[in-house]
Scaffold this motif. Structure first.
Motif, PDB file in Angstrom:
ATOM      1  N   LEU A  12       0.747  -1.304   0.002  1.00  0.00           N
ATOM      2  CA  LEU A  12      -0.065   0.146   0.011  1.00  0.00           C
ATOM      3  C   LEU A  12       0.830   1.341  -0.118  1.00  0.00           C
ATOM      4  O   LEU A  12       0.528   2.122  -0.710  1.00  0.00           O
ATOM      5  N   ALA A  13       1.906   1.273   0.694  1.00  0.00           N
ATOM      6  CA  ALA A  13       2.964   2.141   0.698  1.00  0.00           C
ATOM      7  C   ALA A  13       3.506   2.725  -0.623  1.00  0.00           C
ATOM      8  O   ALA A  13       3.769   3.797  -0.893  1.00  0.00           O
ATOM      9  N   LEU A  14       3.761   1.733  -1.471  1.00  0.00           N
ATOM     10  CA  LEU A  14       4.294   1.843  -2.488  1.00  0.00           C
ATOM     11  C   LEU A  14       3.319   2.309  -3.766  1.00  0.00           C
ATOM     12  O   LEU A  14       3.753   3.075  -4.500  1.00  0.00           O
ATOM     13  N   VAL A  15       2.048   1.752  -3.514  1.00  0.00           N
ATOM     14  CA  VAL A  15       1.047   2.441  -4.470  1.00  0.00           C
ATOM     15  C   VAL A  15       1.053   3.889  -4.163  1.00  0.00           C
ATOM     16  O   VAL A  15       1.027   4.744  -4.993  1.00  0.00           O
ATOM     17  N   ALA A  16       0.737   4.358  -2.921  1.00  0.00           N
ATOM     18  CA  ALA A  16       0.777   5.646  -2.386  1.00  0.00           C
ATOM     19  C   ALA A  16       1.964   6.541  -2.934  1.00  0.00           C
ATOM     20  O   ALA A  16       1.741   7.665  -3.187  1.00  0.00           O
ATOM     21  N   LEU A  17       3.071   5.753  -2.815  1.00  0.00           N
ATOM     22  CA  LEU A  17       4.233   6.806  -3.212  1.00  0.00           C
ATOM     23  C   LEU A  17       4.288   7.094  -4.690  1.00  0.00           C
ATOM     24  O   LEU A  17       4.658   8.042  -5.130  1.00  0.00           O
ATOM     25  N   ALA A  18       3.957   5.765  -5.388  1.00  0.00           N
ATOM     26  CA  ALA A  18       3.972   5.987  -6.969  1.00  0.00           C
ATOM     27  C   ALA A  18       2.814   7.082  -7.298  1.00  0.00           C
ATOM     28  O   ALA A  18       2.879   7.928  -8.014  1.00  0.00           O
ATOM     29  N   GLY A  19       1.615   6.989  -6.730  1.00  0.00           N
ATOM     30  CA  GLY A  19       0.477   7.796  -6.994  1.00  0.00           C
ATOM     31  C   GLY A  19       0.826   9.281  -6.646  1.00  0.00           C
ATOM     32  O   GLY A  19       0.667  10.218  -7.301  1.00  0.00           O
ATOM     33  N   GLY A  20       1.642   9.595  -5.284  1.00  0.00           N
ATOM     34  CA  GLY A  20       1.918  10.860  -4.972  1.00  0.00           C
ATOM     35  C   GLY A  20       2.905  11.317  -5.691  1.00  0.00           C
ATOM     36  O   GLY A  20       2.834  12.438  -5.947  1.00  0.00           O
ATOM     37  N   ILE A  21       3.890  10.703  -6.166  1.00  0.00           N
ATOM     38  CA  ILE A  21       4.931  11.254  -6.988  1.00  0.00           C
ATOM     39  C   ILE A  21       4.521  11.722  -8.297  1.00  0.00           C
ATOM     40  O   ILE A  21       4.649  12.722  -8.786  1.00  0.00           O
ATOM     41  N   SER A  22       3.519  10.722  -9.112  1.00  0.00           N
ATOM     42  CA  SER A  22       3.002  11.301 -10.305  1.00  0.00           C
ATOM     43  C   SER A  22       1.992  12.536 -10.243  1.00  0.00           C
ATOM     44  O   SER A  22       2.269  13.285 -11.106  1.00  0.00           O
ATOM     45  N   LYS A  23       1.312  12.514  -9.203  1.00  0.00           N
ATOM     46  CA  LYS A  23       0.249  13.753  -9.148  1.00  0.00           C
ATOM     47  C   LYS A  23       1.211  14.849  -8.527  1.00  0.00           C
ATOM     48  O   LYS A  23       0.683  16.029  -8.986  1.00  0.00           O
ATOM     49  N   THR A  24       2.146  14.800  -7.810  1.00  0.00           N
ATOM     50  CA  THR A  24       2.731  15.864  -7.208  1.00  0.00           C
ATOM     51  C   THR A  24       3.767  16.499  -8.440  1.00  0.00           C
ATOM     52  O   THR A  24       4.043  17.592  -8.705  1.00  0.00           O
ATOM     53  N   PHE A  25       4.664  15.628  -9.213  1.00  0.00           N
ATOM     54  CA  PHE A  25       5.556  15.952 -10.314  1.00  0.00           C
ATOM     55  C   PHE A  25       5.198  16.068 -11.538  1.00  0.00           C
ATOM     56  O   PHE A  25       5.822  16.793 -12.455  1.00  0.00           O
ATOM     57  N   VAL A  26       4.158  15.283 -12.073  1.00  0.00           N
ATOM     58  CA  VAL A  26       4.009  15.146 -13.430  1.00  0.00           C
ATOM     59  C   VAL A  26       2.865  16.502 -13.712  1.00  0.00           C
ATOM     60  O   VAL A  26       1.986  16.578 -13.039  1.00  0.00           O
ATOM     61  N   PRO A  27       3.185  16.959 -14.984  1.00  0.00           N
ATOM     62  CA  PRO A  27       2.135  18.284 -15.088  1.00  0.00           C
ATOM     63  C   PRO A  27       0.826  17.700 -15.500  1.00  0.00           C
ATOM     64  O   PRO A  27       0.628  16.543 -15.863  1.00  0.00           O
ATOM     65  N   LYS A  28      -0.044  18.372 -15.261  1.00  0.00           N
ATOM     66  CA  LYS A  28      -1.638  18.135 -15.300  1.00  0.00           C
ATOM     67  C   LYS A  28      -1.867  17.500 -16.670  1.00  0.00           C
ATOM     68  O   LYS A  28      -2.800  16.589 -16.906  1.00  0.00           O
ATOM     69  N   GLU A  29      -1.429  18.101 -17.469  1.00  0.00           N
ATOM     70  CA  GLU A  29      -1.763  17.791 -19.135  1.00  0.00           C
ATOM     71  C   GLU A  29      -1.386  16.409 -19.342  1.00  0.00           C
ATOM     72  O   GLU A  29      -2.033  15.673 -20.324  1.00  0.00           O
ATOM     73  N   LYS A  30      -0.152  16.247 -18.763  1.00  0.00           N
ATOM     74  CA  LYS A  30       0.266  14.817 -19.206  1.00  0.00           C
ATOM     75  C   LYS A  30      -0.464  13.605 -18.596  1.00  0.00           C
ATOM     76  O   LYS A  30      -0.628  12.773 -18.965  1.00  0.00           O
ATOM     77  N   LEU A  31      -0.878  14.154 -17.109  1.00  0.00           N
ATOM     78  CA  LEU A  31      -1.531  13.020 -16.431  1.00  0.00           C
ATOM     79  C   LEU A  31      -3.054  12.881 -16.978  1.00  0.00           C
ATOM     80  O   LEU A  31      -3.633  11.772 -17.113  1.00  0.00           O
ATOM     81  N   ALA A  32      -3.612  13.966 -17.672  1.00  0.00           N
ATOM     82  CA  ALA A  32      -4.991  13.836 -18.405  1.00  0.00           C
ATOM     83  C   ALA A  32      -4.885  13.251 -19.530  1.00  0.00           C
ATOM     84  O   ALA A  32      -5.881  12.347 -20.068  1.00  0.00           O
ATOM     85  N   ALA A  33      -3.719  13.036 -20.270  1.00  0.00           N
ATOM     86  CA  ALA A  33      -3.415  12.221 -21.395  1.00  0.00           C
ATOM     87  C   ALA A  33      -3.314  10.828 -21.137  1.00  0.00           C
ATOM     88  O   ALA A  33      -3.473  10.031 -22.259  1.00  0.00           O
ATOM     89  N   GLN A  34      -3.121  10.309 -19.920  1.00  0.00           N
ATOM     90  CA  GLN A  34      -2.997   9.030 -19.526  1.00  0.00           C
ATOM     91  C   GLN A  34      -4.302   8.147 -19.244  1.00  0.00           C
ATOM     92  O   GLN A  34      -5.157   8.928 -18.748  1.00  0.00           O
ATOM     93  N   HIS A  35      -4.377   7.018 -19.496  1.00  0.00           N
ATOM     94  CA  HIS A  35      -5.600   6.355 -19.098  1.00  0.00           C
ATOM     95  C   HIS A  35      -5.552   6.325 -17.772  1.00  0.00           C
ATOM     96  O   HIS A  35      -4.630   6.041 -16.924  1.00  0.00           O
ATOM     97  N   GLY A  36      -6.860   6.549 -17.132  1.00  0.00           N
ATOM     98  CA  GLY A  36      -6.986   6.515 -15.780  1.00  0.00           C
ATOM     99  C   GLY A  36      -6.765   8.068 -15.486  1.00  0.00           C
ATOM    100  O   GLY A  36      -7.257   8.333 -13.992  1.00  0.00           O
ATOM    101  N   GLY A  37      -6.159   9.004 -15.982  1.00  0.00           N
ATOM    102  CA  GLY A  37      -5.983  10.310 -15.494  1.00  0.00           C
ATOM    103  C   GLY A  37      -6.915  11.511 -16.110  1.00  0.00           C
ATOM    104  O   GLY A  37      -6.803  12.644 -16.017  1.00  0.00           O
ATOM    105  N   GLU A  38      -8.068  10.856 -16.873  1.00  0.00           N
ATOM    106  CA  GLU A  38      -9.099  11.738 -17.516  1.00  0.00           C
ATOM    107  C   GLU A  38      -9.721  12.571 -16.302  1.00  0.00           C
ATOM    108  O   GLU A  38     -10.165  13.695 -16.877  1.00  0.00           O
ATOM    109  N   TRP A  39      -9.751  12.078 -15.010  1.00  0.00           N
ATOM    110  CA  TRP A  39     -10.489  13.083 -14.245  1.00  0.00           C
ATOM    111  C   TRP A  39      -9.632  14.236 -13.704  1.00  0.00           C
ATOM    112  O   TRP A  39     -10.153  15.230 -13.194  1.00  0.00           O
ATOM    113  N   THR A  40      -8.390  14.181 -14.078  1.00  0.00           N
ATOM    114  CA  THR A  40      -7.720  15.481 -13.871  1.00  0.00           C
ATOM    115  C   THR A  40      -8.018  16.665 -15.074  1.00  0.00           C
ATOM    116  O   THR A  40      -7.563  17.821 -14.634  1.00  0.00           O
TER     117      THR A  40
END
Length: 126
Positions: A12-40
């Protein structure tokens, strides 16, 4: 039982770490372009970054209190908070029709519930 709870906690900590890193450091536009990131697309960058920081704190809160033996009850509290976060994620992905992601979030929810139950009831830290 303690080993099983630790395995679930680390996963669970690894899942939280991966999600936290991506949401904190990946630009919104790049997140929105990925499957599962449409909500952004409809979320502000600040909200996304805040979720990312909360996930990074969750990763730390699942491991550090027990390892450092400083307020180890926070492991169970953090796992309980993760259950609430996953309920929100399931609702969000469900509204977008992403039922595979709803199932994935349900797995994370089950892991978090197991960790919370394990640390509150089965094998609490003394």
């Amino acid at each position: 039982m303690n080993i099983g709870i630790w395995i679930a906690t680390v996963l669970l900590a690894l899942v939280a770490l991966a999600g936290g890193i991506s949401k904190t450091f990946v630009p919104k536009e790049k997140l929105a372009a990925q499957h599962g990131g449409e909500w952004t697309r409809d979320a502000s960058a600040g909200f996304i970054r805040t979720l990312g920081i909360l996930e990074l704190l969750a990763a730390a809160g699942l491991i550090l209190p027990a390892v450092l033996d400083i307020a180890p009850v926070m492991v169970a509290v953090t796992a309980t908070c993760w259950v609430l976060l996953m309920i929100g994620a399931m609702i969000t992905h469900g509204r977008l029709g992403q039922f595979k992601l709803v199932l994935l979030n349900a797995v994370y929810l089950a892991l978090a519930a197991y960790v919370a139950w394990g640390r509150f009831v089965l094998e609490p830290f003394s």
